[in-house]
Design a protein around this motif. Structure first.
Motif, short mmCIF file in Angstrom:
data_model
loop_
_atom_site.label_atom_id
_atom_site.label_comp_id
_atom_site.label_asym_id
_atom_site.label_seq_id
_atom_site.Cartn_x
_atom_site.Cartn_y
_atom_site.Cartn_z
N GLY A 70 0.80 -1.23 0.00
CA GLY A 70 0.00 0.00 0.00
C GLY A 70 0.83 1.27 0.00
N ARG A 71 2.14 1.14 -0.02
CA ARG A 71 3.00 2.33 0.00
C ARG A 71 2.73 3.20 -1.23
NH1 ARG A 71 9.03 2.90 1.53
NH2 ARG A 71 9.22 5.14 1.12
N ILE A 72 2.65 4.49 -1.03
CA ILE A 72 2.47 5.43 -2.15
C ILE A 72 3.81 5.57 -2.85
CG2 ILE A 72 1.81 7.79 -2.78
CD1 ILE A 72 -0.40 6.31 -1.36
N THR A 73 3.84 5.33 -4.16
CA THR A 73 5.13 5.40 -4.87
C THR A 73 5.11 6.36 -6.05
OG1 THR A 73 4.49 3.49 -6.19
CG2 THR A 73 5.82 3.04 -4.23
N VAL A 439 0.03 16.48 1.68
CA VAL A 439 0.53 15.52 2.66
C VAL A 439 1.71 14.79 2.06
CG1 VAL A 439 0.00 13.42 3.97
CG2 VAL A 439 -1.69 15.27 3.85
N ILE A 440 2.82 14.76 2.78
CA ILE A 440 4.01 14.03 2.32
C ILE A 440 4.18 12.85 3.26
CG2 ILE A 440 6.49 14.21 1.86
CD1 ILE A 440 5.92 17.36 1.74
N ASP A 441 3.91 11.66 2.78
CA ASP A 441 3.87 10.49 3.66
C ASP A 441 4.20 9.24 2.85
OD1 ASP A 441 2.80 8.43 5.65
OD2 ASP A 441 2.20 10.28 6.66
N MET A 442 4.24 8.11 3.54
CA MET A 442 4.42 6.83 2.85
C MET A 442 3.08 6.22 2.46
SD MET A 442 7.34 5.22 5.32
CE MET A 442 6.68 5.86 6.84
N PHE A 443 2.01 6.65 3.17
CA PHE A 443 0.71 6.00 3.00
C PHE A 443 -0.41 7.02 2.87
CE2 PHE A 443 3.38 3.06 5.40
CZ PHE A 443 3.33 1.95 4.56
N GLU A 444 -1.55 6.54 2.40
CA GLU A 444 -2.75 7.37 2.40
C GLU A 444 -3.32 7.33 3.82
OE1 GLU A 444 -6.24 5.98 0.36
OE2 GLU A 444 -7.04 8.00 0.19
N THR A 445 -2.88 8.27 4.63
CA THR A 445 -3.32 8.30 6.03
C THR A 445 -4.75 8.85 6.10
OG1 THR A 445 -2.57 10.57 6.28
CG2 THR A 445 -0.96 8.85 6.76
N LEU A 483 15.18 3.89 -2.53
CA LEU A 483 13.80 4.36 -2.55
C LEU A 483 12.99 3.53 -3.54
CD1 LEU A 483 14.41 8.19 -2.80
CD2 LEU A 483 12.99 7.13 -1.05
N PRO A 484 11.76 3.19 -3.20
CA PRO A 484 10.94 2.46 -4.18
C PRO A 484 10.28 3.43 -5.18
CG PRO A 484 9.76 2.67 -2.10
CD PRO A 484 11.11 3.32 -1.90
N GLY A 485 9.97 2.91 -6.34
CA GLY A 485 9.18 3.65 -7.33
C GLY A 485 9.67 5.06 -7.55
N ASN A 486 8.73 5.97 -7.49
CA ASN A 486 9.02 7.36 -7.75
C ASN A 486 9.05 8.18 -6.45
OD1 ASN A 486 9.59 9.39 -9.49
ND2 ASN A 486 7.67 9.25 -10.65
N CYS A 487 9.31 7.49 -5.34
CA CYS A 487 9.42 8.19 -4.06
C CYS A 487 10.65 9.09 -4.06
CB CYS A 487 9.57 7.19 -2.90
SG CYS A 487 8.12 6.17 -2.62
N ARG A 488 10.60 10.13 -3.26
CA ARG A 488 11.79 10.98 -3.12
C ARG A 488 12.11 11.19 -1.64
NH1 ARG A 488 11.57 15.46 -8.04
NH2 ARG A 488 11.59 13.86 -9.65
N LEU A 489 13.36 11.54 -1.40
CA LEU A 489 13.77 11.85 -0.02
C LEU A 489 13.05 13.11 0.46
CD1 LEU A 489 17.62 11.22 -0.36
CD2 LEU A 489 15.93 9.76 0.80
N ASP A 490 12.61 13.09 1.72
CA ASP A 490 11.87 14.23 2.25
C ASP A 490 12.64 15.54 2.08
OD1 ASP A 490 9.84 12.53 3.12
OD2 ASP A 490 10.75 12.25 5.09
#
Ligand SMILES: Nc1nc2c(c(=O)[nH]1)N[C@H]1C(S)=C(S)[C@@H](COP(=O)(O)OP(=O)(O)OC[C@H]3O[C@@H](n4cnc5c(=O)[nH]c(N)nc54)[C@H](O)[C@@H]3O)O[C@H]1N2
Ligand SMILES: Nc1nc2c(c(=O)[nH]1)N[C@H]1C(S)=C(S)[C@@H](COP(=O)(O)OP(=O)(O)OC[C@H]3O[C@@H](n4cnc5c(=O)[nH]c(N)nc54)[C@H](O)[C@@H]3O)O[C@H]1N2
Ligand code: SF4
Ligand SMILES: [Mo]
Length: 704
Positions: A70-73, A439-445, A483-490
């Motif tokens: 479920g991680r947002i990527t 929102v900058i997160d790993m998941f849909e909170t 990092l997975p997918g298109n994630c970026r460092l905060d």
């Protein structure tokens, strides 16, 4: 559970691969290949000198959410139509649209119409950059963070009493040297499990342990005396202890004379709190009050540890000051086997409150209203001090400003305030009014459901940086996986957003280490002085305790050996007049609701509810209820209860237990939606720290 693969980067060295992302112990992790679908697991690291070789259940499962399906990527924007909530977009389009909307809102309503809400799980570097981003790129006064719900009362009390706020005045290795330990409102066995061996070693060496908590916990099990106090009565009890110490001349007169000020106020305040009166007010037996007072005062060494139990109250600062009084009047601070600690909660709860995420703060624990602090930090940032905004408001008040329409755009990084805020129906209403929520997160909170943009940030395992643990030990955390997918460092997301806002010139960093070096310079001369710390030193010396003001300074594991941090070098004693909670019980709402944590979940549960091994042990909240109360409401075997406060109502499962103060119901807060206990909690704030009263509200309880 489906999951993603991510190549392991780290090769064995004498540094841990990473550190657990959850509590303030910050145990070292080794990440090793395994048969699991993610291909990786954690094991305890022998290479970090805090909880060497130990991990609790959360640490052992810390990678599960990192590789969760479920991680947002991809960057997501709210879909304009159709059944889907989100549509994928590119980073460039997201930045351009977000910046454009911010600039037009600011043109119409002023710079302060944009707010930022940060978190205590983030690295020092990211916390620092969030503060700088708000003041330099957004030019807004409105930033605060979830630590306002966490450490703010303890922080305010430490600043008032000691002139400095570092959670623990001594390293954990002092615990086994203590002969008497008071643990108040702190459930270490569930919340910092790998600290337990320090307490058990003290016990083995003959220490007496006292716990003060309305309920039996895994921690109270190891104590010699457990005071099952009704929530809200800590200051009454402590005044009783201080009364006995003063009356029986058990105080350390020399320490009081030479190293403190204000004793006369304390003596006056505790005069009326005879053990007999304390028994009348609290039900704690006179003899117990005397035993603890004499035991602690006469012990050669002693430590007091407090946490959220007494701090998350509208009198939280005063409660904490009174526990600090115990350490000071007995001279049990600044020497071996002694000390006071407000046990920090979040991974970087300590560093997160030092570098400018707080409404009134600049890096290094400087105050934003102090002209000298403004000049120093503005110089490091290359701006004119007059460009820096003034102070903003606390986390909950920031959300209230959203509700009132004053703040129209909000950026949330590292928090889930819809679940974790008190009276969270107000928060839900507020979020719906925002013209822009990012929102900058790993998941849909739960919070992210109301977002216009949900941007995929980094997890702990992917992000290099520094953290500061509950002892005040700063250490370096390596990057362990890609990092997975298109994630970026905060930190990149913040810098790139600044660029899109036309302020990129102030956010040019080739690496996270460059951010740290700037942070260190910004803290020079401040209270939390990191200016002698470098990545290289942290790696070679396995962490350094702040203050560390120069490259040859060894760091400061023990505070207050010679002086406190007020200008006169003395600690301040305070006379505390105990006050009622903001919402006392009455005939309409005759019971007390208190809230807190379970061993297998973490905070708003975003990460641990997605971790099967943890979630299956506690899939829903269960209320702890005393048999007396169960009988009073006619509770049957399989019944649930309905708990109702002046703000809302919730049905929960029940565990009937002798181990809780009879009028008190305890419910953990790790869930959202129909399981969210924060629908009921009170948003009364401590007048100084602006900490909400999570630990007490008046409720009705009935069979559901
Ligand atoms: N497993 C787990 N560990 C965690 C966390 C988590 O969510 N889960 N969160 C982390 C964070 S951010 C934090 S802040 C810490 C929190 O750590 P703690 O503060 O230890 O945790 P809580 O459960 O909130 O509260 C501690 C105790 O206070 C008691 N209490 C309630 N009211 C009163 C009162 O009036 N007086 C006294 N003396 N006690 C009272 C409660 O019964 C509870 O047992 O834990 C950290 N560690
Ligand atoms: N009733 C009640 N309410 C409470 C409390 C209580 O005792 N009782 N305790 C309070 C306390 S002490 C606290 S600390 C708050 C905490 O409350 P929250 O701030 O809501 O806590 P978290 O669940 O940790 O939220 C962190 C969010 O950040 C994300 N995240 C984690 N690490 C990173 C990262 O490195 N990068 C990015 N981009 N995102 C990340 C997670 O996925 C999660 O969504 O709750 C408070 N609320
Ligand atoms: S004690 Fe805290 S840091 Fe250590 S493994 Fe458990 S949750 Fe993680
Ligand atoms: Mo916390």
């Amino acid at each position: 559970m489906k999951s993603m693969k991510s190549p392991l980067l780290t090769v064995p060295t004498d540094q841990p691969s990473s550190h657990c992302c959850f509590c303030s112990m910050q145990c070292g992790l080794e990440i090793i290949p395994s048969e699991k679908t993610s291909g990786l697991v954690t094991k305890p690291s022998p290479n970090f000198p805090v909880a060497t070789g130990r991990l609790c259940q959360k640490g052992l499962n810390a990678l599960d959410h990192v590789f969760h399906a479920g991680r947002i990527t991809e960057p997501l924007r709210q879909a304009s139509s159709g059944a889907e909530r989100w549509q994928a977009t590119t980073w460039e389009d997201a930045y351009a649209d977000i910046a454009g909307r911010i600039m037009s809102l600011q043109a119409e309503h002023g710079a302060d119409t944009v707010g930022v809400y940060g978190g205590g799980s983030l690295t020092n570097e990211v916390c620092y950059l969030l503060g700088k981003f708000t003041r330099v790129a957004l030019k807004s006064r409105y930033i605060d963070y979830n630590g306002r719900y966490c450490m703010s009362s303890a922080a305010a009390a430490s600043n008032q009493a000691f002139g400095i706020d570092r959670g623990m005045t001594m390293p954990l290795t002092e615990i086994p040297n203590a002969k008497y330990i008071i643990l108040a409102g702190t459930n270490i066995a569930e919340c910092q499990p790998t600290m337990m061996p320090y307490l058990l070693e003290a016990k083995k060496k003959g220490a007496i342990i006292v716990t003060i908590d309305p309920r039996n916990t895994m921690t109270s099990k190891v104590s010699d005396i457990h005071v099952r106090l009704q929530p809200g009565f800590d200051s009454v009890l402590i005044n009783g202890l201080l009364h006995v110490m003063v009356e029986e001349k058990l105080v350390d007169e020399r320490f009081i004379r030479e190293r403190t000020s204000g004793f006369e106020h304390l003596r006056e305040a505790v005069k009326a709190y005879t053990p007999a009166r304390v028994e009348e007010l609290t039900g704690v037996l006179e003899a117990v009050v005397r035993t603890i007072a004499r035991g602690f005062a006469k012990a050669e060494t002693g430590i007091v540890l407090t946490a959220r139990g007494l701090e998350q109250q509208s009198n939280g600062v005063e409660n904490t000051l009174n526990y600090i009084n115990l350490s000071l009047v007995t001279g049990k601070i600044g020497r071996t086997g002694c000390g006071y600690g407000a046990v920090t909660g979040q991974a970087n709860g300590q560093g997160g409150r030092e570098h400018g995420q707080k409404a009134d703060q600049l890096p290094g624990y400087r105050l934003i209203e102090d002209p000298a602090a403004r000049a120093h930090v503005a110089n490091v940032w290359g701006i004119d001090p007059d460009e820096l905004p003034g102070k903003g408001v606390s986390a909950y008040e920031l959300l209230q400003k959203v509700d009132q329409g004053e703040i129209k755009a909000l950026i949330v990084l590292g928090s889930n305030p819809l679940v974790s805020s008190p009276n969270n129906r107000m928060v839900e209403r507020a979020l719906q009014k925002l013209e822009l929520l990012v929102v900058i997160d790993m998941f849909e909170t739960e919070t992210a459901r109301y977002a216009h943009y949900l941007l995929p940030g980094s997890s702990f395992a992917e992000a290099e940086g520094t953290m500061t643990n509950l002892e005040g030990r700063v250490f370096h955390r390596r990057k362990a996986v890609e990092l997975p997918g298109n994630c970026r460092l905060d930190y990149r997301i913040i810098s790139e957003l600044a660029e899109a806002l036309g302020r990129g010139a102030y956010f040019q960093y080739a690496s996270i280490e460059e951010v740290f070096n700037e942070l260190a310079a910004a803290t020079a001369g401040g209270k939390a002085d990191y200016s002698g710390i470098t990545y290289r030193r942290l790696q070679e010396e396995k962490g350094l305790f702040w203050p560390c003001p120069s490259p040859d300074h060894p760091g400061t594991p023990h505070l207050f050996a010679d002086r406190f941090h007020h200008p006169d070098g003395r600690a301040k004693l305070f006379g505390i007049q105990p006050k009622m909670p903001a919402e006392p019980i009455d005939s309409d709402y005759p019971f007390i609701l208190t809230t807190g944590r379970l061993a297998n979940h973490y905070l708003s549960g975003v990460q641990t509810r997605r971790t099967e091994a943890l979630n299956k042990k506690a899939p829903v909240p269960v209320a702890e209820v005393h048999p007396w109360l169960a009988k009073r409401i006619g509770l049957g075997m399989d019944n649930k209860i309905r708990i109702t406060s002046r703000r809302g109502s919730l049905v929960v499962e029940v565990k009937v237990t002798e181990g809780i103060q009879p009028r008190t119901v305890f419910v953990p807060f790790h869930w959202g939606d129909e399981h969210s206990i924060n629908v009921l909690t009170n948003d009364a704030l401590d007048p100084t720290s602006r900490m909400p009263e999570f630990k007490i509200c008046a409720v009705q309880v009935e069979r559901a």
